[in-house]
Design an enzyme around this catalytic site. Structure first.
Site, PDB file in Angstrom:
ATOM      1  N   ASN A 153       0.810  -1.131   0.091  1.00 29.30           N
ATOM      2  CA  ASN A 153       0.096  -0.087  -0.200  1.00 29.30           C
ATOM      3  C   ASN A 153       0.786   1.130   0.002  1.00 29.30           C
ATOM      4  OD1 ASN A 153      -2.548  -1.431   0.046  1.00 29.30           O
ATOM      5  ND2 ASN A 153      -2.178  -1.929   2.131  1.00 29.30           N
ATOM      6  N   CYS A 154       0.246   2.469  -0.481  1.00 30.04           N
ATOM      7  CA  CYS A 154       0.893   3.496  -0.417  1.00 30.04           C
ATOM      8  C   CYS A 154       1.649   4.156   0.844  1.00 30.04           C
ATOM      9  CB  CYS A 154      -0.325   4.772  -0.665  1.00 30.04           C
ATOM     10  SG  CYS A 154       0.407   6.448  -0.968  1.00 30.04           S
ATOM     11  N   PRO A 155       2.782   4.487   1.009  1.00 29.94           N
ATOM     12  CA  PRO A 155       3.565   4.882  -0.073  1.00 29.94           C
ATOM     13  C   PRO A 155       4.719   3.968  -0.559  1.00 29.94           C
ATOM     14  CG  PRO A 155       4.502   5.733   1.935  1.00 29.94           C
ATOM     15  CD  PRO A 155       3.100   4.817   2.299  1.00 29.94           C
TER      16      PRO A 155
END
Length: 80
Positions: A18-20
């Site tokens: 998942n981000c980042p």
């Protein structure tokens, strides 16, 4: 699979991250590559589209192609 095959010098599998994290891993991988090299990135996080495009623009890299297939985002990024 209808994936277009572009030549690349290195590949990063960021699926499931998942981000980042996809962006951070792409930055780390690009730092190891010479200028002009192409990094192929695979990610499942929809935010990676925004992040990687903004990063490419700001860092002087070139997004050669983007593709989404089966929930997987594929990017070909040329190091500036």
């Amino acid at each position: 699979m209808t994936e277009t095959t572009l030549a690349f010098d290195a590949e990063l599998d960021a699926r499931g991250l998942n981000c980042p994290l996809p962006l951070l891993k792409a930055k780390m991988e690009l730092s190891r590559l010479p200028s002009g090299a192409v990094l192929r990135i695979m990610a499942t996080d929809a935010g990676s589209q925004r992040d990687l495009n903004a990063f490419a623009r700001l860092a002087g890299h070139q997004m050669l192609q983007e593709q989404v297939e089966g929930g997987v985002y594929h990017y070909w990024l040329r190091k500036g």
